[in-house]
Design an enzyme around this catalytic site. Sequence first.
Site, PDB file in Angstrom:
ATOM      1  N   VAL A 204       0.849  -1.185   0.000  1.00  0.00           N
ATOM      2  CA  VAL A 204       0.000   0.000   0.000  1.00  0.00           C
ATOM      3  C   VAL A 204       0.889   1.240   0.000  1.00  0.00           C
ATOM      4  CG1 VAL A 204      -1.758   1.315   1.248  1.00  0.00           C
ATOM      5  CG2 VAL A 204      -1.845  -1.181   1.271  1.00  0.00           C
ATOM      6  N   LYS A 205       0.503   2.197  -0.812  1.00  0.00           N
ATOM      7  CA  LYS A 205       1.169   3.506  -0.805  1.00  0.00           C
ATOM      8  C   LYS A 205       0.216   4.523  -0.199  1.00  0.00           C
ATOM      9  CE  LYS A 205       2.711   7.096  -4.060  1.00  0.00           C
ATOM     10  NZ  LYS A 205       3.005   7.400  -5.489  1.00  0.00           N
ATOM     11  N   THR A 206       0.711   5.276   0.789  1.00  0.00           N
ATOM     12  CA  THR A 206      -0.134   6.260   1.450  1.00  0.00           C
ATOM     13  C   THR A 206       0.717   7.424   1.912  1.00  0.00           C
ATOM     14  OG1 THR A 206      -1.903   6.522   3.085  1.00  0.00           O
ATOM     15  CG2 THR A 206       0.041   5.288   3.778  1.00  0.00           C
TER      16      THR A 206
END
Length: 293
Positions: A204-206
Amino acid sequence: MADLDGLKVAHDYHVGTPFAVDGKFHVKGAGNLDWGMKKHLSNIFNPKSGNTVMFAFDHGYFMGSVSGLERLDLLLPRLMPHIDVLMATRGALRTSIQPSCCKAVALRVSSGSSMLNEDLSHEVVAVDIEDAIRMNADCLAVQTFIGGDGQLQSIDNLSKTINAAMRYSIPTLGVVAVGKDMERTPKYFKLATRIIAELGAQMVKTYYCENFDEIVAACPVPIVVAGGKKLPEKEALTMAYNAIQQGARGLDMGRNIFQCVHPEAMAAAIGKIVHNKFTDKEAFEFYTEKSSK
């Protein structure tokens, strides 16, 4: 569907306790995946540090020509020694990157409205799995809006991509996108990152925010932090250091590299934090020294 009445808000994240199901593999949550999936993940996450430096230059798919990215063919060769992963569109990769670069590829497969449209939440899957395989992509990146008007379509895009990619042991990177009506709060990022991981994304990229260590602890796959808007170099390095210290497994820097006066020095400094355990102070001193040469 579970009854929401009386549902308690989570609070016991066991921050600092290592994830329990990795076995001997260095990528969080991937211990039970097959060899091919692990090979792609090892191309992305350095087996020694367990971390990654991504360089995001996929902005052109909705912004057109961006300041700092006018000539990819001239910029990218300068940055290659300092990055691990190219986060890009298939058009940019095919036209402007030498296949011999030997870098991992995070292929942007979702697309939607241009910057002329204020609402970017209604995207589609624009790259099919066959073309991703032809490009030897190491993961497929899908913009994912949790909350807001485009949520259902966004989750459908993510789910279809995960289903297609799983058939060929290719990981999916779910990219948390914050809609114009959403607040960038720890509560929102805990919700979005966990939903994306539960739907099957392998990473996940956040964005970085307060209580980031809790967000990391609650997400069963590795989190890569987006650089976001351009910051002064010292501030960007401090954000990078704090993110890694609190459990991020990488940085996906775009504007904080390509809009920097000295992009090579900045990329190298980010790498020192991500892979060599530099503090933000040490990294800024390294950046200052390298940019003065």
